[in-house]
Design an enzyme around this catalytic site. Structure first.
Site, PDB file in Angstrom:
ATOM      1  N   ASP A  14      16.548  10.615 111.706  1.00 22.84           N
ATOM      2  CA  ASP A  14      15.120  10.894 111.491  1.00 22.84           C
ATOM      3  C   ASP A  14      14.493  11.631 112.662  1.00 22.84           C
ATOM      4  OD1 ASP A  14      14.999   9.598 109.015  1.00 22.84           O
ATOM      5  OD2 ASP A  14      14.459   7.672 109.916  1.00 22.84           O
ATOM      6  N   ARG A  95       7.720  -1.910 120.478  1.00 23.24           N
ATOM      7  CA  ARG A  95       6.971  -0.682 120.154  1.00 23.24           C
ATOM      8  C   ARG A  95       5.855  -0.343 121.131  1.00 23.24           C
ATOM      9  NH1 ARG A  95      11.263   0.878 117.572  1.00 23.24           N
ATOM     10  NH2 ARG A  95      11.305   0.487 115.341  1.00 23.24           N
ATOM     11  N   ASP A 124       5.714  -0.484 111.873  1.00 25.07           N
ATOM     12  CA  ASP A 124       5.932   0.195 113.147  1.00 25.07           C
ATOM     13  C   ASP A 124       4.958   1.351 113.372  1.00 25.07           C
ATOM     14  OD1 ASP A 124       7.907  -1.447 114.213  1.00 25.07           O
ATOM     15  OD2 ASP A 124       9.496  -0.435 113.100  1.00 25.07           O
ATOM     16  N   SER A 175      18.482  -0.057 107.361  1.00 21.47           N
ATOM     17  CA  SER A 175      17.600   0.444 108.407  1.00 21.47           C
ATOM     18  C   SER A 175      17.578  -0.623 109.488  1.00 21.47           C
ATOM     19  CB  SER A 175      16.205   0.674 107.835  1.00 21.47           C
ATOM     20  OG  SER A 175      15.292   0.765 108.890  1.00 21.47           O
TER      21      SER A 175
HETATM   22  N1  ARG Z   1       9.699  -5.992 109.624  1.00 17.62           N
HETATM   23  C1  ARG Z   1       9.937  -6.020 111.010  1.00 17.62           C
HETATM   24  C2  ARG Z   1       8.678  -5.730 111.774  1.00 17.62           C
HETATM   25  O1  ARG Z   1       7.757  -5.216 111.211  1.00 17.62           O
HETATM   26  C3  ARG Z   1      11.083  -5.154 111.436  1.00 17.62           C
HETATM   27  C4  ARG Z   1      10.859  -3.689 111.430  1.00 17.62           C
HETATM   28  C5  ARG Z   1      12.106  -3.037 111.884  1.00 17.62           C
HETATM   29  N2  ARG Z   1      12.142  -1.634 111.721  1.00 17.62           N
HETATM   30  C6  ARG Z   1      13.201  -1.020 111.158  1.00 17.62           C
HETATM   31  N3  ARG Z   1      13.173   0.268 111.136  1.00 17.62           N
HETATM   32  N4  ARG Z   1      14.191  -1.664 110.631  1.00 17.62           N
HETATM   33  O2  ARG Z   1       8.569  -6.025 112.931  1.00 17.62           O
END
Ligand code: ARG
Length: 399
Positions: A14, A95, A124, A175
Protein backbone atom coordinates in the site's frame (compact mmCIF):
# COMPACT_ATOMS: atom_id res chain seq x y z
CA UNK A 1 8.20 25.96 -5.78
CA UNK A 2 8.56 22.20 -5.53
CA UNK A 3 5.84 20.35 -3.68
CA UNK A 4 6.81 17.89 -0.94
CA UNK A 5 4.74 15.18 0.75
CA UNK A 6 5.93 13.24 3.79
CA UNK A 7 4.62 9.69 3.98
CA UNK A 8 4.31 7.18 6.84
CA UNK A 9 5.96 4.33 5.01
CA UNK A 10 5.99 0.66 6.03
CA UNK A 11 7.57 -0.95 2.98
CA UNK A 12 4.34 -2.83 2.32
CA UNK A 13 2.44 -2.78 -0.94
CA UNK A 14 0.00 0.00 0.00
CA UNK A 15 2.52 2.60 1.06
CA UNK A 16 4.95 1.65 -1.72
CA UNK A 17 2.22 2.34 -4.30
CA UNK A 18 1.40 5.51 -2.38
CA UNK A 19 4.80 6.95 -3.32
CA UNK A 20 3.86 6.59 -7.01
CA UNK A 21 0.30 7.83 -6.55
CA UNK A 22 1.55 10.95 -4.78
CA UNK A 23 3.78 11.81 -7.71
CA UNK A 24 1.56 10.63 -10.56
CA UNK A 25 -1.94 11.45 -9.31
CA UNK A 26 -1.45 14.15 -6.68
CA UNK A 27 1.28 16.06 -8.49
CA UNK A 28 3.99 16.07 -5.80
CA UNK A 29 7.58 16.59 -6.90
CA UNK A 30 9.17 15.01 -3.84
CA UNK A 31 8.03 12.25 -1.54
CA UNK A 32 9.88 11.69 1.72
CA UNK A 33 9.14 8.19 3.03
CA UNK A 34 9.53 7.79 6.77
CA UNK A 35 9.69 4.36 8.38
CA UNK A 36 9.21 3.86 12.09
CA UNK A 37 10.67 0.96 14.02
CA UNK A 38 8.28 0.24 16.88
CA UNK A 39 9.55 -3.29 17.38
CA UNK A 40 7.80 -4.95 14.44
CA UNK A 41 9.39 -7.62 12.24
CA UNK A 42 10.19 -6.05 8.88
CA UNK A 43 12.53 -6.36 5.96
CA UNK A 44 14.47 -3.11 5.95
CA UNK A 45 16.44 -3.80 2.78
CA UNK A 46 13.37 -4.71 0.80
CA UNK A 47 11.54 -1.65 2.10
CA UNK A 48 14.39 0.65 1.05
CA UNK A 49 14.70 -0.98 -2.35
CA UNK A 50 10.98 -0.75 -3.02
CA UNK A 51 10.84 2.83 -1.83
CA UNK A 52 13.72 3.84 -4.08
CA UNK A 53 12.27 2.14 -7.15
CA UNK A 54 8.90 3.75 -6.42
CA UNK A 55 10.63 7.11 -6.54
CA UNK A 56 10.99 8.32 -2.97
CA UNK A 57 13.39 11.24 -2.73
CA UNK A 58 14.51 10.18 0.72
CA UNK A 59 13.83 7.19 2.95
CA UNK A 60 14.25 7.88 6.64
CA UNK A 61 14.20 5.20 9.33
CA UNK A 62 13.34 6.25 12.87
CA UNK A 63 14.04 3.94 15.78
CA UNK A 64 11.13 4.65 18.11
CA UNK A 65 11.27 1.46 20.20
CA UNK A 66 12.42 3.04 23.43
CA UNK A 67 10.16 6.07 23.12
CA UNK A 68 7.30 3.71 22.43
CA UNK A 69 8.03 1.49 25.42
CA UNK A 70 8.83 4.21 27.96
CA UNK A 71 6.51 6.95 26.82
CA UNK A 72 3.42 5.09 25.68
CA UNK A 73 3.35 1.39 26.48
CA UNK A 74 4.39 2.02 30.10
CA UNK A 75 1.47 4.44 30.44
CA UNK A 76 -0.92 1.86 28.98
CA UNK A 77 0.26 -0.70 31.53
CA UNK A 78 -0.18 1.79 34.38
CA UNK A 79 -3.69 2.41 33.04
CA UNK A 80 -4.51 -1.33 32.60
CA UNK A 81 -5.68 -0.31 29.14
CA UNK A 82 -7.89 -3.01 27.62
CA UNK A 83 -10.40 -1.78 25.04
CA UNK A 84 -13.80 -3.34 25.62
CA UNK A 85 -12.19 -5.25 28.44
CA UNK A 86 -9.88 -7.28 26.21
CA UNK A 87 -7.77 -5.57 23.54
CA UNK A 88 -4.49 -4.04 24.82
CA UNK A 89 -4.60 -1.23 22.21
CA UNK A 90 -1.54 -2.44 20.33
CA UNK A 91 -2.10 -0.43 17.12
CA UNK A 92 -3.84 2.44 18.83
CA UNK A 93 -0.71 3.01 20.94
CA UNK A 94 1.84 3.04 18.13
CA UNK A 95 -0.01 5.34 15.71
CA UNK A 96 0.24 8.62 17.62
CA UNK A 97 3.96 8.10 18.20
CA UNK A 98 4.66 7.25 14.57
CA UNK A 99 2.46 10.05 13.25
CA UNK A 100 3.94 12.57 15.69
CA UNK A 101 7.51 11.68 14.72
CA UNK A 102 6.70 11.78 11.01
CA UNK A 103 4.96 15.13 11.45
CA UNK A 104 8.20 16.48 12.95
CA UNK A 105 10.02 15.51 9.77
CA UNK A 106 7.34 17.25 7.70
CA UNK A 107 7.51 20.35 9.84
CA UNK A 108 11.30 20.58 9.47
CA UNK A 109 10.91 20.45 5.71
CA UNK A 110 7.85 22.67 5.70
CA UNK A 111 6.16 19.95 3.64
CA UNK A 112 2.77 20.63 2.12
CA UNK A 113 1.18 17.33 3.07
CA UNK A 114 1.34 14.39 5.46
CA UNK A 115 0.27 11.04 4.10
CA UNK A 116 -0.77 7.68 5.54
CA UNK A 117 -1.86 4.38 4.01
CA UNK A 118 -5.08 3.78 5.94
CA UNK A 119 -8.43 3.07 4.37
CA UNK A 120 -11.65 4.85 5.27
CA UNK A 121 -13.02 1.87 7.13
CA UNK A 122 -10.68 1.53 10.07
CA UNK A 123 -9.64 3.26 13.26
CA UNK A 124 -6.08 3.93 12.22
CA UNK A 125 -7.06 6.81 9.91
CA UNK A 126 -8.43 8.72 12.90
CA UNK A 127 -5.26 8.13 14.87
CA UNK A 128 -3.03 9.34 12.03
CA UNK A 129 -5.18 12.28 11.01
CA UNK A 130 -5.58 13.61 14.55
CA UNK A 131 -1.92 13.11 15.38
CA UNK A 132 -0.78 14.84 12.18
CA UNK A 133 -3.00 17.81 12.90
CA UNK A 134 -1.97 17.91 16.56
CA UNK A 135 1.71 18.06 15.62
CA UNK A 136 1.53 20.11 12.44
CA UNK A 137 -1.57 22.28 12.63
CA UNK A 138 -2.83 23.37 9.25
CA UNK A 139 -1.10 20.61 7.30
CA UNK A 140 -2.95 18.88 4.48
CA UNK A 141 -3.62 15.21 5.25
CA UNK A 142 -3.78 12.78 2.36
CA UNK A 143 -4.92 9.15 2.51
CA UNK A 144 -4.78 7.76 -1.04
CA UNK A 145 -6.54 4.53 -0.06
CA UNK A 146 -9.38 6.51 1.46
CA UNK A 147 -9.64 8.69 -1.63
CA UNK A 148 -9.84 5.65 -3.86
CA UNK A 149 -10.51 2.05 -2.91
CA UNK A 150 -8.13 -0.35 -4.68
CA UNK A 151 -7.83 -4.10 -4.54
CA UNK A 152 -4.64 -5.90 -3.74
CA UNK A 153 -4.56 -7.35 -7.25
CA UNK A 154 -4.80 -3.88 -8.80
CA UNK A 155 -1.94 -2.72 -6.62
CA UNK A 156 0.26 -5.66 -7.58
CA UNK A 157 -0.26 -4.98 -11.30
CA UNK A 158 0.35 -1.25 -10.74
CA UNK A 159 3.58 -1.94 -8.84
CA UNK A 160 4.84 -4.50 -11.35
CA UNK A 161 4.28 -2.06 -14.22
CA UNK A 162 6.65 0.30 -12.43
CA UNK A 163 9.29 -2.34 -11.78
CA UNK A 164 8.72 -2.45 -8.05
CA UNK A 165 9.89 -5.81 -6.70
CA UNK A 166 7.00 -7.89 -5.39
CA UNK A 167 8.50 -10.86 -3.62
CA UNK A 168 5.32 -12.72 -2.94
CA UNK A 169 2.47 -12.12 -5.37
CA UNK A 170 0.00 -13.77 -3.06
CA UNK A 171 1.17 -11.81 0.02
CA UNK A 172 -0.59 -12.74 3.26
CA UNK A 173 -4.40 -12.82 2.98
CA UNK A 174 -4.50 -11.10 6.38
CA UNK A 175 -4.07 -7.47 7.25
CA UNK A 176 -1.49 -7.38 10.00
CA UNK A 177 -0.19 -4.61 12.19
CA UNK A 178 2.58 -5.33 14.61
CA UNK A 179 4.76 -3.71 17.24
CA UNK A 180 6.57 -4.73 20.40
CA UNK A 181 3.32 -4.78 22.38
CA UNK A 182 1.57 -7.27 20.09
CA UNK A 183 0.05 -8.08 16.72
CA UNK A 184 -3.36 -7.37 15.21
CA UNK A 185 -4.63 -9.79 12.57
CA UNK A 186 -7.66 -9.00 10.42
CA UNK A 187 -9.39 -10.03 7.19
CA UNK A 188 -9.06 -13.17 5.08
CA UNK A 189 -11.02 -16.11 6.40
CA UNK A 190 -11.36 -14.36 9.78
CA UNK A 191 -14.05 -12.11 8.31
CA UNK A 192 -16.49 -14.98 8.83
CA UNK A 193 -16.91 -14.64 12.59
CA UNK A 194 -17.79 -18.34 12.86
CA UNK A 195 -14.41 -19.46 11.48
CA UNK A 196 -11.93 -20.44 14.18
CA UNK A 197 -8.57 -18.68 13.68
CA UNK A 198 -6.02 -21.03 12.09
CA UNK A 199 -2.50 -21.39 13.51
CA UNK A 200 -0.88 -19.87 10.44
CA UNK A 201 -1.05 -16.09 11.06
CA UNK A 202 0.29 -16.32 14.61
CA UNK A 203 3.99 -15.54 14.98
CA UNK A 204 4.37 -14.34 18.59
CA UNK A 205 2.53 -17.22 20.22
CA UNK A 206 2.59 -21.01 19.94
CA UNK A 207 -0.44 -23.29 20.12
CA UNK A 208 -1.60 -23.13 23.77
CA UNK A 209 -2.85 -26.73 23.66
CA UNK A 210 0.74 -27.86 23.10
CA UNK A 211 2.29 -25.71 25.83
CA UNK A 212 5.28 -26.81 27.90
CA UNK A 213 4.97 -27.59 31.63
CA UNK A 214 3.79 -24.59 33.69
CA UNK A 215 6.44 -22.28 35.04
CA UNK A 216 6.54 -19.40 37.50
CA UNK A 217 8.09 -16.02 36.92
CA UNK A 218 8.40 -12.93 39.11
CA UNK A 219 7.79 -9.45 37.72
CA UNK A 220 8.83 -6.40 39.74
CA UNK A 221 7.17 -3.00 39.30
CA UNK A 222 8.37 0.44 40.32
CA UNK A 223 5.74 3.17 40.39
CA UNK A 224 3.53 1.03 38.18
CA UNK A 225 6.15 0.29 35.54
CA UNK A 226 7.60 -3.21 35.10
CA UNK A 227 11.33 -3.04 35.80
CA UNK A 228 12.60 -6.57 36.27
CA UNK A 229 11.97 -10.16 35.36
CA UNK A 230 13.04 -12.88 37.81
CA UNK A 231 15.27 -10.36 39.55
CA UNK A 232 16.97 -9.17 36.38
CA UNK A 233 16.63 -5.42 35.75
CA UNK A 234 15.69 -4.62 32.17
CA UNK A 235 14.72 -1.55 30.16
CA UNK A 236 10.98 -1.63 29.45
CA UNK A 237 11.29 -2.49 25.75
CA UNK A 238 13.58 -5.43 26.51
CA UNK A 239 11.44 -6.66 29.35
CA UNK A 240 8.43 -6.64 27.04
CA UNK A 241 10.40 -8.48 24.38
CA UNK A 242 11.46 -11.19 26.84
CA UNK A 243 7.95 -11.50 28.24
CA UNK A 244 6.66 -11.95 24.68
CA UNK A 245 9.12 -14.79 24.14
CA UNK A 246 8.40 -16.51 27.49
CA UNK A 247 4.62 -16.15 27.51
CA UNK A 248 4.44 -16.70 23.75
CA UNK A 249 5.66 -20.27 24.26
CA UNK A 250 2.51 -20.90 26.30
CA UNK A 251 0.17 -19.34 23.75
CA UNK A 252 -0.75 -16.66 26.29
CA UNK A 253 -2.43 -13.50 25.03
CA UNK A 254 -4.36 -14.77 22.03
CA UNK A 255 -7.53 -12.72 21.80
CA UNK A 256 -10.40 -13.38 19.39
CA UNK A 257 -13.12 -10.76 19.62
CA UNK A 258 -15.82 -8.77 17.91
CA UNK A 259 -14.87 -5.15 18.44
CA UNK A 260 -16.76 -1.87 18.00
CA UNK A 261 -14.79 0.41 15.69
CA UNK A 262 -14.91 4.19 15.85
CA UNK A 263 -16.46 4.31 12.37
CA UNK A 264 -19.60 2.54 13.57
CA UNK A 265 -19.04 -1.03 12.47
CA UNK A 266 -18.25 -4.20 14.32
CA UNK A 267 -15.17 -6.08 13.21
CA UNK A 268 -13.73 -9.48 13.97
CA UNK A 269 -10.26 -9.06 15.39
CA UNK A 270 -7.61 -11.54 16.34
CA UNK A 271 -4.71 -10.38 18.47
CA UNK A 272 -1.67 -11.91 20.04
CA UNK A 273 -0.17 -9.90 22.85
CA UNK A 274 1.61 -12.17 25.31
CA UNK A 275 3.57 -9.56 27.26
CA UNK A 276 0.68 -7.11 27.35
CA UNK A 277 -1.66 -9.74 28.76
CA UNK A 278 0.80 -10.83 31.46
CA UNK A 279 1.96 -7.37 32.46
CA UNK A 280 -1.50 -5.85 32.77
CA UNK A 281 -2.72 -8.85 34.76
CA UNK A 282 0.26 -8.62 37.10
CA UNK A 283 -0.01 -4.84 37.40
CA UNK A 284 -3.67 -5.05 38.41
CA UNK A 285 -2.82 -7.62 41.05
CA UNK A 286 -0.26 -5.28 42.59
CA UNK A 287 -2.69 -2.36 42.55
CA UNK A 288 -5.27 -4.47 44.36
CA UNK A 289 -2.76 -4.84 47.15
CA UNK A 290 -1.74 -1.18 47.55
CA UNK A 291 -4.47 1.17 46.34
CA UNK A 292 -7.45 2.22 48.42
CA UNK A 293 -10.96 1.14 47.49
CA UNK A 294 -11.83 4.63 46.28
CA UNK A 295 -8.66 4.93 44.21
CA UNK A 296 -9.40 1.59 42.56
CA UNK A 297 -13.01 2.51 41.81
CA UNK A 298 -12.19 5.93 40.40
CA UNK A 299 -9.27 4.57 38.50
CA UNK A 300 -11.31 1.81 36.94
CA UNK A 301 -13.74 4.35 35.50
CA UNK A 302 -10.92 6.54 34.19
CA UNK A 303 -9.12 3.53 32.71
CA UNK A 304 -12.16 2.73 30.60
CA UNK A 305 -12.38 6.35 29.40
CA UNK A 306 -8.63 6.59 28.69
CA UNK A 307 -8.79 3.42 26.67
CA UNK A 308 -11.73 4.65 24.61
CA UNK A 309 -10.11 8.05 24.04
CA UNK A 310 -6.87 6.46 22.86
CA UNK A 311 -8.67 3.82 20.78
CA UNK A 312 -10.60 6.55 19.01
CA UNK A 313 -7.40 8.35 18.14
CA UNK A 314 -7.26 11.19 20.64
CA UNK A 315 -3.88 10.48 22.16
CA UNK A 316 -3.05 14.17 21.79
CA UNK A 317 -5.82 15.52 23.98
CA UNK A 318 -6.09 17.38 27.28
CA UNK A 319 -8.46 14.70 28.60
CA UNK A 320 -5.90 11.94 28.08
CA UNK A 321 -3.22 14.06 29.75
CA UNK A 322 -5.46 14.79 32.72
CA UNK A 323 -6.20 11.11 33.23
CA UNK A 324 -2.46 10.43 33.02
CA UNK A 325 -1.91 12.88 35.86
CA UNK A 326 -4.44 11.04 38.01
CA UNK A 327 -3.01 7.64 37.12
CA UNK A 328 0.58 8.75 37.76
CA UNK A 329 -0.41 10.04 41.17
CA UNK A 330 -1.88 6.66 42.11
CA UNK A 331 1.15 4.81 40.79
CA UNK A 332 3.55 6.30 43.36
CA UNK A 333 2.66 3.40 45.65
CA UNK A 334 2.59 0.68 43.00
CA UNK A 335 6.00 -0.79 43.72
CA UNK A 336 6.41 -4.47 44.49
CA UNK A 337 6.49 -7.93 43.00
CA UNK A 338 4.04 -10.32 41.43
CA UNK A 339 4.37 -14.07 40.96
CA UNK A 340 2.87 -15.23 37.72
CA UNK A 341 2.35 -18.84 36.68
CA UNK A 342 2.57 -19.34 32.93
CA UNK A 343 0.50 -22.25 31.69
CA UNK A 344 -1.20 -23.22 28.44
CA UNK A 345 -3.06 -20.12 27.21
CA UNK A 346 -3.09 -18.41 30.59
CA UNK A 347 -1.06 -16.29 32.96
CA UNK A 348 -2.25 -16.77 36.53
CA UNK A 349 -1.29 -14.48 39.38
CA UNK A 350 -0.31 -16.71 42.28
CA UNK A 351 1.33 -14.19 44.65
CA UNK A 352 2.00 -10.51 45.22
CA UNK A 353 3.95 -8.44 47.77
CA UNK A 354 4.79 -4.80 48.39
CA UNK A 355 6.19 -2.60 51.14
CA UNK A 356 3.23 -0.32 50.42
CA UNK A 357 0.56 -2.99 50.83
CA UNK A 358 -2.68 -1.94 52.51
CA UNK A 359 -3.59 -5.59 52.77
CA UNK A 360 -2.76 -6.62 56.36
CA UNK A 361 -2.74 -10.25 57.29
CA UNK A 362 -3.49 -9.38 60.92
CA UNK A 363 -6.72 -7.68 59.86
CA UNK A 364 -7.78 -10.31 57.34
CA UNK A 365 -6.75 -13.39 59.30
CA UNK A 366 -9.13 -15.83 60.96
CA UNK A 367 -6.19 -17.22 62.91
CA UNK A 368 -4.54 -16.32 66.21
CA UNK A 369 -2.86 -13.16 64.85
CA UNK A 370 -6.26 -11.53 64.28
CA UNK A 371 -6.43 -7.86 65.38
CA UNK A 372 -9.69 -6.93 63.64
CA UNK A 373 -12.00 -4.97 66.03
CA UNK A 374 -14.89 -7.43 65.96
CA UNK A 375 -16.87 -5.50 68.59
CA UNK A 376 -17.21 -2.54 66.19
CA UNK A 377 -18.92 -4.54 63.43
CA UNK A 378 -22.40 -4.62 64.92
CA UNK A 379 -22.55 -0.86 65.49
CA UNK A 380 -21.40 -0.21 61.94
CA UNK A 381 -24.18 -2.35 60.52
CA UNK A 382 -26.80 -0.88 62.89
CA UNK A 383 -26.18 2.53 61.32
CA UNK A 384 -25.72 1.38 57.75
CA UNK A 385 -28.94 -0.67 57.80
CA UNK A 386 -31.16 2.19 59.06
CA UNK A 387 -32.20 3.01 55.52
CA UNK A 388 -32.96 -0.62 54.64
CA UNK A 389 -35.24 -0.81 57.68
CA UNK A 390 -36.98 2.45 56.81
CA UNK A 391 -37.70 1.25 53.27
CA UNK A 392 -39.06 -2.08 54.57
CA UNK A 393 -41.25 -0.33 57.17
CA UNK A 394 -42.68 1.99 54.51
CA UNK A 395 -43.48 -0.95 52.23
CA UNK A 396 -45.36 -2.72 55.03
CA UNK A 397 -47.34 0.40 55.90
CA UNK A 398 -48.41 0.90 52.26
CA UNK A 399 -49.35 -2.70 51.54
N1 ARG B 1 -8.73 -3.05 15.25
C1 ARG B 1 -7.48 -2.74 15.80
C2 ARG B 1 -7.40 -1.28 16.17
O1 ARG B 1 -8.19 -0.52 15.70
C3 ARG B 1 -6.32 -3.18 14.96
C4 ARG B 1 -6.05 -2.40 13.73
C5 ARG B 1 -4.88 -3.00 13.06
N2 ARG B 1 -4.62 -2.52 11.75
C6 ARG B 1 -4.39 -3.37 10.73
N3 ARG B 1 -4.09 -2.83 9.60
N4 ARG B 1 -4.50 -4.65 10.83
O2 ARG B 1 -6.58 -0.88 16.95
Amino acid sequence: MSRTAVLCYSGGLDTTCAICWLKEDYGFDDVVAVMADVGQEYDLEQAIERGEVAGAKEIIVLDLKERFANGIVAQAIKTNALYEGRYPLVSALSRPLIAGAVAEVALERQAEALVHGCTGKGNDQLRFDYAFKANYPGVKVIAPLRDQVRTREEEIVYAQERGIPITNTKESPYSIDENLFGRAIESGMLEDAWNAPPEEPYTMTSDPTKAPAPKEIVIAFEAGVPVSLDGKKLPVHELIHQMNVEAGKYGIGRIDMIENRAVGIKSREVYEAPAATCLIEAHKALEDLVLTRDELRLKHYLEVRWTEIVYEGKWFSPAREAIDAFVDHTQKMVTGEVRLRLQGGQAVVVGRRSDNALYAETLASYGASDTFPHEAAEGLITLLSLETEAVAARARKNS
